[in-house]
Design an enzyme around this catalytic site. Structure first.
Site, mmCIF file in Angstrom:
data_model
loop_
_atom_site.group_PDB
_atom_site.id
_atom_site.type_symbol
_atom_site.label_atom_id
_atom_site.label_comp_id
_atom_site.label_asym_id
_atom_site.label_seq_id
_atom_site.Cartn_x
_atom_site.Cartn_y
_atom_site.Cartn_z
ATOM 1 N N CYS A 94 92.662 -25.779 -12.362
ATOM 2 C CA CYS A 94 91.334 -26.185 -11.925
ATOM 3 C C CYS A 94 91.387 -26.713 -10.492
ATOM 4 O O CYS A 94 91.585 -25.948 -9.562
ATOM 5 C CB CYS A 94 90.743 -27.210 -12.898
ATOM 6 S SG CYS A 94 88.959 -27.390 -12.699
ATOM 7 N N GLU A 132 95.840 -27.300 -20.704
ATOM 8 C CA GLU A 132 96.292 -28.591 -21.253
ATOM 9 C C GLU A 132 95.265 -29.178 -22.201
ATOM 10 O O GLU A 132 95.561 -30.144 -22.909
ATOM 11 C CB GLU A 132 96.607 -29.566 -20.107
ATOM 12 C CG GLU A 132 95.425 -30.277 -19.472
ATOM 13 C CD GLU A 132 94.607 -29.421 -18.503
ATOM 14 O OE1 GLU A 132 94.853 -28.200 -18.434
ATOM 15 O OE2 GLU A 132 93.706 -29.970 -17.835
ATOM 16 N N HIS A 168 91.469 -24.716 -18.439
ATOM 17 C CA HIS A 168 92.369 -25.850 -18.662
ATOM 18 C C HIS A 168 93.276 -25.623 -19.871
ATOM 19 O O HIS A 168 92.900 -25.976 -20.986
ATOM 20 C CB HIS A 168 91.554 -27.112 -18.923
ATOM 21 C CG HIS A 168 90.915 -27.682 -17.703
ATOM 22 N ND1 HIS A 168 91.557 -28.562 -16.862
ATOM 23 C CD2 HIS A 168 89.689 -27.487 -17.167
ATOM 24 C CE1 HIS A 168 90.753 -28.897 -15.862
ATOM 25 N NE2 HIS A 168 89.610 -28.260 -16.027
#
Lengths: 978, 328
Positions: B147, B290, B288
């Site tokens: 990002c 994660e 994302h």
């Protein structure tokens, strides 16, 4: 002369921001505008060569793949033409620039960026220039500038000309101590002083101050008077709710203590760690952590400057959490807003008031930009529309934090240094505490401009990162945030039991020229005050410095229980803490309440209610809020395990969110909210009870239970000097007390915002009595969570709970222009039994989906489940359990009776489910169908509602999906059912 | 979150029931934890080490650290100021990242995304840490930008870096190799919707080059950004990205086919969601990973059941696997 660098989208590329602005201009009625392009302007003061300007332009300010830039400079070398077709005279120009003293974080970042390149400039000022093509006269341009492009409270506008940067002469401040003659003042004079200095103090309060100074034999200084006004403000002291109220002949001494706090006292839940004393309430989460929760209002500033008001509102409540106990880590935000309808005709707009559409968009953007930048997920919220909020929009911002169990208590030790950390101090937001306690008038915009603050979330994020490190290293004894009232409130509060001495000249300033009392009262954002033991000062200052956060010792805590204010060695204030905190005379206010009588509608029986259902689905209060929700990052931190938007296409309206604060653990928290001002028009008691029921049912719906639920109250009321307004408040508070006891759910924190009244001449607009109930529940295993979307064809749909003849204040009446009188009540005994039974069924894994019946009743809840799941439903009303005599089918469809749920159950679980609900009223309505058609039949099998689910969904989604899209039509691909 | 401290090295070894003797020796002789555990000499327990670089406005560093740890790496978060202080203090820049194998620029709003997303951090990397980064990358190590990190990598010229195979080589004389005009090759700019949007999207991995994914894999991850529209400088840049297999992720619909908004949330050119450098070792992506390393993070787990190996975790596992195979 500064250099002007202008950055703009390449001419061949579309300018999206310009397109959005153009659509706003058209919505305003200026049809002559054809095109808008936006230019970012940077004014740099410094000696820069053409080559250096090229470098700054191409490597810092402009994204040269999609943007061009141009600059002019007093150095002739390297001069380029100004942007686009301005030279050709095709465009009108409007340049908007922040007023001097209004914060613009980008300016500081730009300075840093230039320094990173090894270059130096004195200062940077930023502006935005709008190039507007089309036939527009000067008057139209001015309207566009003032209604759409700029906010006069904080910005200056330059039409058809470039902005002229202000002279940056540092204004000098020559110290002189100001005393205000008060001891001999007449009553008229006392009131005049209060008014002139915007103290918002009553005659009684001014007289108490007068007596104090008569006793100690001197006149107050301006700083002392301001400190007293701030500390005694409604905002900080809650003097109405804690004062005396005469209600129907009965004397209530401290309403808050006798209702809301009393419930908590009587419930005596062992898991309540800290209630009503700190910045936020704390409850136990697990062996290691507590959870704290606070919801704040930031109404008045948001009315004047929606973006700045809302963002600083959120910034403030986040600091409440940072300053709770010894500091908690924020893990989620909630946001609830009340506005007038976004399509309110301009002709209905009172003078001096911003249009609700603009307030709405500004508030959402403010919350979005602050919350997202802080890296805190915004997972819960609500938006409520009623035209009485036109001049007083409400903005409730809440934050939940995670705090280690051994960091929940704080205590200042005499001798501790007063350490101020974070942002610098300017004139921002002077008189915010007193302003928020006063009425708004059409002149408020002009008079109270100083009350508006602009936030810088990155400054606060830096603070957050470091405070938690300092907390874990035990570097301080106590902490609090600088909110309303600034240092005066923070230091005054922290030093209440010890005493404090502050050297005001040590406070780092944004610019010179502030007098000592302005420094003391400034509400500049992103500041916290810490009590640091002397031997830790060096370590903590170095820690903050290591990540470029300013930390300054500005004084020390003493043991003489006095507040000493010093400026360059002169004492400019000296007050006894006891008088400051306990000297306020407690007011006596009258309250009474009589039930209003509304016309009882007699709506014709119909054979088909499909149109009614669709009208309710697309009413402002029920319609999808996806446009807003998606602008908030609800995934950051990775803890969200039940999202705000649910279902097969991730767009159904979830009842509540579940977050796991500790990654990898299955222990979670549920946050929900309840509010229904419409019921308050009939009876505020039942409004409050219904709000509590609603917040609790949402928790039950997603799989939680009542065993560990804490509540927060936020009262936003009209003018409580009016006995009927105060009477309504008393009734609502009584309901809070009763319901909290019945449900076993203590209140742990709250906040009130009174005097939400707008005055123009003789007419006044009071907001509807508004009580927001927020609920926080601890969930043992998030693996038991249930979402609201229908899951599989063939599953059964049950209704749990009794449906009653309660259409008063309903959306069904509302779409037909009625209020009615039969307001939904809460039968708390049954409500609790129902919720507990349903929780048991969920824990046993018997529930596939669950949705609570609220606005729009059974029909709306079922339709939402159906289209969120991408599946049809066929339901019949024959088995709906009712109380009393219900004649119309419309009541069964749309009554908003409390404590009801729709539950989806797999066929093989039916036996176990019905057994779990033994003794609770429930009924089998029908089944989930594969065909995407939604059908409800009456008791005799006649079809009442028959509609495709995508058509229902379209009705529900369309109102807000168009509000912000502008002319860019983003095609939405229809979700395909699984 | 992320509160669970990594166990000290000896304890970890003990837990695994390995090299008791070494642990005793370690405890006796070695007070400096930063030194490698003696176990590492056997390369049995050696762990991939990841650095999560944060600065003002970074906000996905905790969950990124968590994801890396979950994938088996040893991960640390570090504020960039610590590096800059060392750089200013005259430390050898080549050694700044020496101890690490994976460098991650996590998501957030560095410096408020003022001026443009990632711009200020990109300039800090270019002007102050270039040498350190080039040394790190020259050793064949891995770098991820997620990002805001992706925005930073693109604006700092580390991606797509079409003409660089070894970033160290061609920068010596200040000019790039043939074909490199020195101008930016691509950017990430404002979404077509002109606003921040958070939603879950489908991705198809379409590069044979990336060390983080297998070509053809489908992934489901969240995006949350306002400036994610990938725009290459011109058609020839785009062509070269395709030719050298540097387009790692494309937005697709649930069936795996290219589709418009909202599947492509930003209006990104050719549905590009992530790219790599010519070696495949630097990855930048807007979604994302994660945020999907635990089964319960999926938006529809209660509908579709739990996925034991969440899509986002796979990327981190592959990175760790690569390090173990090639760098330890």
């Amino acid at each position: 002369m500064p250099v002007r660098i202008e950055v703009f989208q390449k001419e061949k590329l579309p300018d999206r921001l310009g397109e959005t602005v153009l659509s706003e201009i058209h919505a305003l009625g200026a049809k002559g505008a054809r095109e808008v392009r936006v230019v970012e302007v940077y004014l740099l003061e410094g000696r820069l060569s053409g080559e250096q300007l090229e470098k700054i332009g191409s490597e810092l300010l402009a994204d040269t793949i999609v943007q061009d830039f141009a600059y002019n400079s007093h150095l002739q070398r390297g001069k380029r033409p100004l942007p686009l077709s301005v030279a050709k005279g095709q465009y009108h120009t409007v340049e908007v620039v922040k007023k001097p003293g209004v914060m613009d974080p980008v300016e500081a970042t730009t300075l840093q960026g230039i320094a990173d390149m090894g270059l130096k400039v004195e200062w940077v000022k930023r502006a935005r220039k709008y190039l507007i093509r089309g036939k527009l006269n000067r008057e139209e341009l001015e309207t566009i500038a003032n209604k759409i492009l700029a906010n006069n409270t904080i910005e200056d506008v330059f039409i058809e000309t470039d902005s002229v940067p202000h002279e940056r002469k540092p204004s000098a401040y020559n110290f002189h101590k100001v005393s205000i003659p008060l001891r001999e003042a007449s009553q008229e004079r006392l009131l005049e002083i209060s008014r002139q200095r915007q103290l918002s103090l009553s005659l009684e309060e001014m007289q108490a101050i007068q007596r104090y100074y008569q006793r100690i034999g001197r006149e107050p200084t301006d700083a002392e008077l301001e400190t007293l006004a701030q500390t005694w403000s409604e905002h900080c002291m809650h003097k109405t709710l804690k004062g005396h109220i005469e209600y129907h002949g009965e004397m209530i001494d401290n309403l808050l203590g006798n209702t809301i706090m009393r419930a908590t006292r009587e419930l005596r839940k062992p898991w309540c760690v800290s209630v009503f004393q700190d910045n936020a309430g704390i409850i136990e989460f697990d062996g290691d952590y507590g959870i704290c929760f606070k919801v704040e209002t930031h109404n008045h500033p948001s009315a004047l400057e929606p973006y700045g008001g809302a963002s600083t509102g959120l910034g403030g409540v986040i600091r409440d959490i940072l300053g709770c106990g010894l500091g908690a880590r924020p893990i989620l935000n909630t946001d609830v807003f009340c506005f007038a309808r976004p399509d309110l005709p301009y002709s209905h707009l009172p003078k001096g008031v911003l249009h609700p559409r603009r307030v709405f968009k500004g508030v959402v953007q403010g919350v979005r930009d602050y919350g997202n930048r802080m890296g805190i997920p915004t997972v819960n919220g609500a938006i409520y529309f009623d035209d009485r909020y036109v001049a007083n929009p409400l903005v409730f911002c809440g934050t939940v934090g995670l705090i280690p169990r051994n960091r929940c208590k704080k205590k200042v030790v005499p001798g501790d240094a007063i350490l101020l950390v974070g942002g610098r101090t300017g004139r921002d937001g002077l008189h915010g505490a007193t302003f928020s306690s006063a009425q708004l008038t059409e002149d408020s915009e002009v008079l109270s401009g100083g009350a508006v603050q602009i936030g810088n979330p990155i400054t606060e994020k830096k603070l957050l990162d470091l405070l938690l490190v300092a907390r874990d290293r035990n570097l301080y004894h106590s902490i609090t945030d600088c909110g309303a009232g600034g240092l005066s409130s923070a230091v005054g509060e922290m030093g209440k039991d010890t005493g404090a001495e502050v050297d005001l000249e040590k406070v780092p300033l944004k610019y010179s020229g502030l007098s000592y009392w302005e420094i003391w009262l400034s509400e500049a954002q992103e500041r916290m005050v810490l009590a640091v033991p002397p031997k830790r000062i060096e370590e903590i200052v170095n820690l903050f410095r290591s990540e470029s956060v300013e930390a300054t010792v500005i004084g020390r805590f003493t043991r003489d229980k006095r507040l000493h204010l010093m400026y360059q060695g002169h004492e400019v204030g000296g007050l006894e803490m006891d008088f400051l905190h306990k000297g306020l005379p407690r007011p006596l206010k009258k309250a009474h309440w009589t039930q209003p009588q509304h016309t009882e509608p007699d709506l014709p029986r119909k054979r088909d209610y499909t149109v009614d259902l669709k009208r309710i689905l697309s009413s402002w209060n029920v319609c999808s809020k996806e446009w807003v929700i998606r602008q908030y990052d609800h995934e950051v931190q990775g803890g969200c395990v039940l999202k705000p938007l649910q279902g097969v296409a991730n767009d159904g309206p979830g009842d509540a969110c579940i977050v796991t604060p500790v990654l990898g653990s299955r222990k979670g928290i549920i946050v929900s909210c309840g509010m229904n001002p419409k019921y308050g028009d009939i009876d505020p008691y039942h409004m409050a009870a219904s709000a509590i029921d609603e917040a609790l049912r949402q928790i039950i719906s997603v799989g939680g239970d009542l065993s560990r639920v804490a509540l927060l109250d936020n009262f936003s009321w009209g003018n409580t000097d009016l006995p009927d307004q105060l009477g309504a408040l008393v009734r609502a508070a009584l309901a809070c007390y009763h319901m909290a006891l019945y449900f076993g759910t203590p209140f742990i924190s709250g906040k009130d915002s009174l005097n939400n009244e707008f005055r123009r001449g003789d007419t006044a607009i009071n907001i509807p009595p508004t009580l927001l109930i927020s609920a926080l529940a601890v969930m043992e295993d998030v693996g038991r969570a249930v979402s609201m979307d229908a899951k599989e064809p063939g599953n059964l749909i049950y209704i749990v709970g009794l449906t009653k003849e309660e259409l008063g204040g309903s959306h069904y009446y509302s779409i037909h222009g009625h209020i009615g009188n039969s307001v939904p009540r809460v039968d708390a005994h049954w409500a609790r039994k129902t919720m507990e039974a349903l929780s048991r069924a969920v824990r046993k894994g018997l529930v596939r989906a669950c949705h609570d019946c609220s606005e729009g009743g059974l029909a709306v809840a079922a339709a939402e489940m159906s289209f969120a799941g991408g599946l049809g439903m066929e339901l019949g009303l024959g088995a709906v359990p009712i109380e009393g005599d219900i004649k119309g089918e419309d009541t069964r469809l749309f009554s908003e009776s409390n404590s009801r749920f729709l539950v989806e159950v797999r066929p093989q679980m039916v036996g176990a489910f019905e057994k779990a609900l033994k003794g609770i009223p429930y009924g089998l309505l029908g089944r989930v169908k594969k065909e995407p058609v939604f059908v409800i039949k009456d008791r005799h099998g006649r079809t009442l509602i028959h509609e495709g689910i995508y058509s229902l969904k379209e009705a529900w989604q369309s109102p807000l999906s168009t509000i912000g899209a502008g002319p860019v039509r983003l095609r939405r691909t229809r979700a395909v059912g699984s | 979150m992320g509160q669970v401290q990594d166990l000290p090295l000896p304890k970890r070894c003990l837990q695994k029931g390995l090299c008791l003797l070494y642990c005793v020796l370690y405890c006796c002789n070695c007070k400096d934890r930063s030194k490698a555990c003696p176990c590492r000499t056997l390369n049995l327990m050696a762990k991939a080490k990841a650095l999560v670089l944060r600065t003002a406005g970074t906000n996905c560093d905790w969950e990124t650290e968590y994801a890396l740890k979950k994938a088996g790496a040893e991960a640390h978060r570090l504020h960039i100021q610590r590096l800059l202080d060392k750089a200013i203090g005259g430390s050898n820049l080549a050694t700044l990242f020496r101890d690490y194998h994976i460098l991650v620029l996590p998501g957030g709003f560095t410096y408020g995304d003022d001026i443009a997303a990632g711009r200020i951090l990109a300039n800090i990397l270019r002007f102050h840490l270039r040498e350190a980064l080039e040394h790190f990358l020259g050793e064949g190590k891995l770098m991820m930008g997620i990002c805001n990190g992706f925005q930073t990598l693109v604006k700092g010229g580390l991606l797509p870096a079409l003409y660089q195979t070894c970033p160290r080589a061609e920068r010596r004389d200040g000019t790039g190799p043939a074909g490199d005009s020195g101008l930016p090759e691509a950017t990430l700019t404002f979404n077509d919707s002109n606003r921040f949007e958070a939603r879950w999207i489908h991705l198809r991995a379409c590069s044979s080059k990336s060390v983080y994914v297998e070509e053809g894999e489908l992934l489901y991850l969240p995006v949350a950004h306002a400036e994610g529209k990938f725009v290459p400088r011109d058609d020839s840049t785009l062509q070269r990205l395709r030719d050298s297999s540097q387009i790692v992720f494309r937005y697709v619909d649930e069936g795996g086919d290219g589709a418009g908004y909202p599947h492509n949330p930003s209006g990104s050119v050719e549905d590009i969601a992530g790219i790599c450098n010519p070696t495949g070792r630097i990855l930048g992506m807007m979604p994302h990973p994660e945020r999907y390393v635990e089964p319960y993070q999926h938006p529809n787990w209660s509908r579709n059941g739990l996925n034991k190996e969440p899509d986002g975790l796979r990327l981190f596992l592959n990175a760790v696997k690569y390090v173990k195979k090639n760098l330890l």
